[in-house]
Design a protein around this motif. Structure first.
Motif, PDB file in Angstrom:
ATOM      1  N   VAL A 586      -4.038   3.421   4.045  1.00  0.00           N
ATOM      2  CA  VAL A 586      -5.225   2.650   4.400  1.00  0.00           C
ATOM      3  C   VAL A 586      -5.246   2.554   5.917  1.00  0.00           C
ATOM      4  N   LYS A 587      -6.260   3.125   6.517  1.00  0.00           N
ATOM      5  CA  LYS A 587      -6.368   3.176   7.965  1.00  0.00           C
ATOM      6  C   LYS A 587      -7.294   2.053   8.421  1.00  0.00           C
ATOM      7  N   VAL A 588      -6.780   1.202   9.355  1.00  0.00           N
ATOM      8  CA  VAL A 588      -7.548   0.052   9.850  1.00  0.00           C
ATOM      9  C   VAL A 588      -7.803   0.245  11.333  1.00  0.00           C
ATOM     10  N   ASP A 589      -9.077   0.224  11.728  1.00  0.00           N
ATOM     11  CA  ASP A 589      -9.467   0.279  13.135  1.00  0.00           C
ATOM     12  C   ASP A 589     -10.343  -0.933  13.403  1.00  0.00           C
ATOM     13  N   GLU A 590      -9.681  -2.044  13.891  1.00  0.00           N
ATOM     14  CA  GLU A 590     -10.328  -3.350  14.016  1.00  0.00           C
ATOM     15  C   GLU A 590     -10.912  -3.748  12.665  1.00  0.00           C
ATOM     16  N   THR A 591     -12.254  -3.750  12.512  1.00  0.00           N
ATOM     17  CA  THR A 591     -12.846  -4.190  11.227  1.00  0.00           C
ATOM     18  C   THR A 591     -13.310  -3.010  10.380  1.00  0.00           C
ATOM     19  N   THR A 592     -12.971  -1.753  10.780  1.00  0.00           N
ATOM     20  CA  THR A 592     -13.337  -0.566   9.985  1.00  0.00           C
ATOM     21  C   THR A 592     -12.116  -0.108   9.207  1.00  0.00           C
ATOM     22  N   GLY A 625      -7.293 -10.519   8.023  1.00  0.00           N
ATOM     23  CA  GLY A 625      -6.282 -11.050   7.132  1.00  0.00           C
ATOM     24  C   GLY A 625      -5.703  -9.995   6.230  1.00  0.00           C
ATOM     25  N   LEU A 626      -4.876 -10.405   5.321  1.00  0.00           N
ATOM     26  CA  LEU A 626      -4.245  -9.510   4.355  1.00  0.00           C
ATOM     27  C   LEU A 626      -5.251  -9.183   3.265  1.00  0.00           C
ATOM     28  N   GLN A 627      -5.515  -7.852   3.077  1.00  0.00           N
ATOM     29  CA  GLN A 627      -6.496  -7.382   2.092  1.00  0.00           C
ATOM     30  C   GLN A 627      -5.822  -6.400   1.127  1.00  0.00           C
ATOM     31  N   THR A 628      -6.602  -5.988   0.101  1.00  0.00           N
ATOM     32  CA  THR A 628      -6.129  -4.982  -0.852  1.00  0.00           C
ATOM     33  C   THR A 628      -7.207  -3.916  -1.019  1.00  0.00           C
ATOM     34  N   ALA A 629      -6.827  -2.636  -0.947  1.00  0.00           N
ATOM     35  CA  ALA A 629      -7.742  -1.506  -1.183  1.00  0.00           C
ATOM     36  C   ALA A 629      -7.622  -1.067  -2.639  1.00  0.00           C
ATOM     37  N   TYR A 630      -8.815  -0.771  -3.264  1.00  0.00           N
ATOM     38  CA  TYR A 630      -8.842  -0.364  -4.661  1.00  0.00           C
ATOM     39  C   TYR A 630      -9.575   0.974  -4.789  1.00  0.00           C
ATOM     40  N   VAL A 631      -9.051   1.854  -5.665  1.00  0.00           N
ATOM     41  CA  VAL A 631      -9.717   3.118  -6.010  1.00  0.00           C
ATOM     42  C   VAL A 631      -9.603   3.306  -7.520  1.00  0.00           C
ATOM     43  N   ARG A 632     -10.751   3.571  -8.158  1.00  0.00           N
ATOM     44  CA  ARG A 632     -10.715   3.759  -9.613  1.00  0.00           C
ATOM     45  C   ARG A 632     -11.549   4.972 -10.008  1.00  0.00           C
ATOM     46  N   GLU A 633     -11.228   5.548 -11.163  1.00  0.00           N
ATOM     47  CA  GLU A 633     -12.043   6.619 -11.771  1.00  0.00           C
ATOM     48  C   GLU A 633     -13.346   5.990 -12.235  1.00  0.00           C
ATOM     49  N   ILE A 634     -14.455   6.710 -12.126  1.00  0.00           N
ATOM     50  CA  ILE A 634     -15.787   6.147 -12.331  1.00  0.00           C
ATOM     51  C   ILE A 634     -15.964   5.509 -13.702  1.00  0.00           C
ATOM     52  N   ASN A 635     -15.228   6.014 -14.698  1.00  0.00           N
ATOM     53  CA  ASN A 635     -15.303   5.425 -16.041  1.00  0.00           C
ATOM     54  C   ASN A 635     -14.283   4.292 -16.229  1.00  0.00           C
ATOM     55  N   ILE A 639      -6.860   3.093 -12.168  1.00  0.00           N
ATOM     56  CA  ILE A 639      -7.124   2.457 -10.886  1.00  0.00           C
ATOM     57  C   ILE A 639      -5.829   2.440 -10.080  1.00  0.00           C
ATOM     58  N   ASP A 640      -5.953   2.442  -8.743  1.00  0.00           N
ATOM     59  CA  ASP A 640      -4.810   2.310  -7.857  1.00  0.00           C
ATOM     60  C   ASP A 640      -5.200   1.336  -6.742  1.00  0.00           C
ATOM     61  N   ASP A 641      -4.196   0.594  -6.180  1.00  0.00           N
ATOM     62  CA  ASP A 641      -4.492  -0.352  -5.111  1.00  0.00           C
ATOM     63  C   ASP A 641      -3.369  -0.313  -4.080  1.00  0.00           C
ATOM     64  N   LYS A 642      -3.674  -0.860  -2.876  1.00  0.00           N
ATOM     65  CA  LYS A 642      -2.689  -0.891  -1.790  1.00  0.00           C
ATOM     66  C   LYS A 642      -3.107  -1.974  -0.804  1.00  0.00           C
ATOM     67  N   PRO A 643      -2.147  -2.915  -0.419  1.00  0.00           N
ATOM     68  CA  PRO A 643      -2.488  -3.980   0.533  1.00  0.00           C
ATOM     69  C   PRO A 643      -2.602  -3.435   1.949  1.00  0.00           C
ATOM     70  N   PHE A 644      -3.388  -4.141   2.781  1.00  0.00           N
ATOM     71  CA  PHE A 644      -3.513  -3.799   4.192  1.00  0.00           C
ATOM     72  C   PHE A 644      -3.912  -5.053   4.949  1.00  0.00           C
ATOM     73  N   ILE A 645      -3.759  -5.067   6.251  1.00  0.00           N
ATOM     74  CA  ILE A 645      -4.043  -6.231   7.089  1.00  0.00           C
ATOM     75  C   ILE A 645      -5.136  -5.881   8.083  1.00  0.00           C
ATOM     76  N   VAL A 646      -6.084  -6.782   8.198  1.00  0.00           N
ATOM     77  CA  VAL A 646      -7.122  -6.646   9.218  1.00  0.00           C
ATOM     78  C   VAL A 646      -6.867  -7.689  10.287  1.00  0.00           C
ATOM     79  N   ILE A 647      -6.428  -7.321  11.477  1.00  0.00           N
ATOM     80  CA  ILE A 647      -6.169  -8.194  12.602  1.00  0.00           C
ATOM     81  C   ILE A 647      -6.998  -7.688  13.773  1.00  0.00           C
ATOM     82  N   ILE A 648      -7.683  -8.628  14.452  1.00  0.00           N
ATOM     83  CA  ILE A 648      -8.504  -8.237  15.596  1.00  0.00           C
ATOM     84  C   ILE A 648      -7.693  -8.476  16.860  1.00  0.00           C
ATOM     85  N   VAL A 649      -7.195  -7.440  17.459  1.00  0.00           N
ATOM     86  CA  VAL A 649      -6.338  -7.497  18.629  1.00  0.00           C
ATOM     87  C   VAL A 649      -7.170  -7.142  19.854  1.00  0.00           C
ATOM     88  N   PRO A 650      -7.213  -7.978  20.883  1.00  0.00           N
ATOM     89  CA  PRO A 650      -7.977  -7.658  22.099  1.00  0.00           C
ATOM     90  C   PRO A 650      -7.406  -6.413  22.777  1.00  0.00           C
TER      91      PRO A 650
END
Length: 732
Positions: A586-592, A625-635, A639-650
């Motif tokens: 999970v790639k985090v670039d500020e809020t993206t 903050g601490l988030q979770t990414a989810y990916v599932r098959e359309i039906n 499903i698979d998930d993975k935690p990640f952190i969103v921190i806004i660093v100046p």
């Protein structure tokens, strides 16, 4: 077309020798011959100065009666103001000659004259018995007694006769004179120069140019040898021109044997010109650039071949040069000559007949043409009575094939009767043998008939149209729509009264479409044929429109339409399981936030709150903050998930006490009481430590301002969260 100059008679100051056959000079310039012969004849005291050449005239254009002999002239005269004696006269069948059938014969008593018939050239030569010149009257009487006869019972066409005082051969249709000069091994260039230095009673000689079939046959078939003519493509490969005579520079052929002419050409057996053959052409392009009359043992007599400048040097080979053909006439400044006379015999003959056939019964209008005379019609081959006269004859009503006979007659002469067959053909009937039944979808069909007579033609329409095939059986192409073919019988153009139809009816197949259906394991999926009101048979044994598939695999169902079609088509449904998603990073670039998978598939969908899913793996404006990414098959099978952190660093701060960006602080850190941030300078020295209670740095170390440069941080939200590292800039 040969150019004939019809100038007024020019007064000529010439020397005529005792033998008035003229001077044909092949090897020496005319002036040398003139001087040499003049001196010789002075010594003989027989040189005579005159103002013209001998003139011969003849009459006798007549009709030839088959199986008879006829004199070729009715009168002849010779006028020579300088001399009243000659050595010889040559009479030749110059056109229409048929070797082995036609013959000229000297009849009567002529004690001073002897004759020699040359069947190869069609020439009768009259000469003095003792070799001494004879009075004109002796030869005149002899020519008047020359008779023509042909052995053919039904001769056709005409025969032209040239009567020549000189040695050269005269062709009435071109009004030119020709002579074959024997010179074994001579090159084309030397032959051209020799021909152009020749003369004949003031006519300029040149290497022969052949522009009509009549001329080609006369030169090639009735002169005594094969040799060079004036054609060449040496100037430009494949562009054949006449290089001598009145036609100098005229193009008469373009290309090799597959080329074309806009004037006239007579190449040998459609295989010439070949430029020496393809192998020689590759090795030596342009190797054969000169035209030569073909050796009669190596092709059709009189036709042309292309050879090298010197021909084939081996004298035992066909294409070793034997000599060349000199032509006289048509050159600017040529005087008019009348040293040859001509007459014509027209063969009394039926030249053509037409007999339209009759279908079943009726009358036929017969036609016949004749070279001359009156046409009479008979119903018997011999004897009988004339039943009609004229070029047309309408028969009575005929029910069977009948032969009539036609003859041409004039002044007591008549032709052999020519049979004219009137065919009465029956109109044929067709019997179909193929019985057609409707078929499902498409097919190839064998259509078969028999006919009382004639042949069968197959058509796509009831009238007109192009023939699709011929024969009692017709195999159709693959047919997928209702189509009708028609058979027609033809008995020598007597056509069956109607065309016999063959109607091919095609029932449509149920319009099935193969499918692929995904399944979640464990579980099942519903399979639907999607075509109602049919009969169904699945490979599972079920007979309903829909079934439940418990596992992956291939399922087939035979779909059959109702009666009367009863056409069956098979539908295939492939049941499969989608791949399971696996998050790689999970790639985090500020809020993206970008969710990266080990393997991307179109049937995956993404979320960062497990509520709202999207087809894109990129999210913007993600909360900190601490988030979770989810990916599932359309039906939603997996499903698979993975935690990640969103921190806004100046990225930078400016500690200049202006009230803006005076401290470096990670936003949202207040929400993480166990968070810890350690700051380092560029050399790795620890300069500050931040936490829940001490969240900002003012750019000092031990209360001393640090320089403007880049600094590094290590962030850990709690003991279980991953470390986040980065750098920022201090600007003053």
């Amino acid at each position: 077309m040969k150019t004939v100059f019809k100038n007024k008679i020019l007064s000529l100051f010439v020397v005529i020798f005792f033998n008035t056959t003229g001077t044909i000079n092949a090897n020496n310039p005319p002036k040398k011959d003139f001087k040499k012969n003049y001196i010789q004849n002075i010594n003989l005291s027989k040189s005579i100065f005159i103002t013209g050449s001998p003139i011969i005239t003849a009459t006798g254009n007549q009709i030839y009666c088959p199986q008879t002999s006829i004199k070729i002239v009715t009168d002849i005269s010779i006028n020579d103001p300088a001399e009243n004696t000659i050595n010889a006269i040559n009479v030749q069948i110059s056109s229409g000659y048929l070797i082995g059938e036609d013959v000229l014969t000297l009849t009567g008593s002529h004690p001073t004259v002897t004759s020699i018939w040359n069947a190869e050239t069609g020439k009768l030569s009259l000469t003095s018995i003792n070799g001494n010149p004879l009075p004109h009257s002796d030869f005149i009487n002899a020519v008047k007694n020359i008779e023509f006869k042909t052995s053919s019972a039904v001769p056709t066409g005409s025969r032209n006769f040239s009567i020549n005082l000189g040695k050269s051969n005269y062709l009435p249709s071109s009004t030119h004179y020709y002579q074959f000069v024997s010179s074994p091994g001579i090159s084309w260039g030397n032959a051209k120069r020799a021909a152009e230095s020749s003369s004949y009673f003031g006519l300029k000689g040149y290497l022969a140019t052949i522009t009509t079939l009549d001329e080609a046959k006369f030169i090639g078939e009735q002169l005594s040898g094969n040799g060079w003519i004036a054609g060449s493509d040496a100037l430009k490969e494949g562009e054949w021109r006449w290089q001598s005579g009145p036609e100098m520079g005229t193009i008469f052929w373009n290309g090799l044997q597959a080329g074309y002419t806009t004037t006239f050409a007579y190449w040998n057996n459609y295989k010439e010109p070949d430029n020496g053959g393809i192998i020689d052409f590759i090795k030596r392009p342009g190797v054969e650039d000169y035209a030569y009359i073909t050796d009669p043992n190596n092709g059709q007599k009189g036709t042309w071949n292309d050879l090298e400048l010197y021909g084939v040097e081996d004298p035992t080979k066909f294409n070793h040069p034997k000599g060349y053909i000199v032509e006289y006439g048509g050159m600017p400044g040529d005087p008019p000559l009348q040293m040859s006379a001509s007459t014509t015999l027209t063969m009394l003959a039926i030249t053509s007949t037409v007999a339209p056939q009759i279908c079943n019964s009726g009358s036929s209008k017969l036609e016949a043409t004749t070279s001359t005379g009156t046409i009479n019609w008979y119903d018997t081959a011999i004897g009988g009575n004339i039943i009609a006269t004229g070029t047309n004859f309408a028969t009575p009503i005929l029910n069977t094939s009948t032969t009539y006979y036609v003859e041409s007659t004039i002044a007591g002469c008549k032709t052999q009767r020519t049979p004219v067959d009137v065919k009465v053909n029956s109109v044929p009937n067709i019997t179909p043998e193929t019985v057609l039944s409707p078929v499902c979808g498409f097919g190839i069909f064998f259509l078969k008939v028999t006919a009382s007579e004639g042949i069968i033609n197959w058509f796509p329409t009831n009238s007109g149209g192009s023939i699709l095939g011929t024969g009692f059986t017709y195999i159709t192409p693959q047919i997928s729509t209702n189509t009708t073919f028609y058979a027609e019988a033809n008995n020598n153009n007597c056509i069956s009264l109607t065309r016999t139809p063959f109607k091919i009816e095609i029932y449509p197949l149920p319009p099935v479409t193969d499918q692929k259906v995904a399944i979640c394991i464990p579980g099942s999926v519903e399979l639907d044929v999607s075509i109602p009101n049919m009969t169904y048979l699945w490979n599972t044994g079920e007979t309903s429109q829909t079934i439940k598939a418990p596992t992956t695999g291939i399922y087939t169902v035979d779909v059959t339409s109702p009666a009367p079609e009863n056409c069956t088509n098979t539908k295939k449904i492939t049941v499969f399981e989608y791949d399971k998603p696996e998050i790689k990073n999970v790639k985090v670039d500020e809020t993206t936030v970008t969710i990266e998978l080990i393997k991307n598939e179109d049937y995956f969908e993404y979320s960062i709150d497990d509520i709202y899913y999207q087809s894109s793996n990129v999210f913007t404006n993600a909360p900190s903050g601490l988030q979770t990414a989810y990916v599932r098959e359309i039906n939603q099978c997996s499903i698979d998930d993975k935690p990640f952190i969103v921190i806004i660093v100046p990225k930078y701060f400016t500690p200049n006490n202006d009230g803006y960006n005076d401290v470096w602080e990670i936003k949202g850190l207040i929400n993480y009481p166990l968070a810890e941030v350690i700051l380092f300078d560029r050399y790795g020295k620890k300069i500050a430590q931040l936490n829940h209670s001490n969240r900002g740095w003012d750019g000092t170390f031990n209360k001393n301002p640090l320089p403007a440069t880049d600094y590094w941080y290590v962030l850990k939200l709690d003991t279980n969260s991953p470390e986040l590292k980065g750098h920022f800039s201090l600007k003053r």
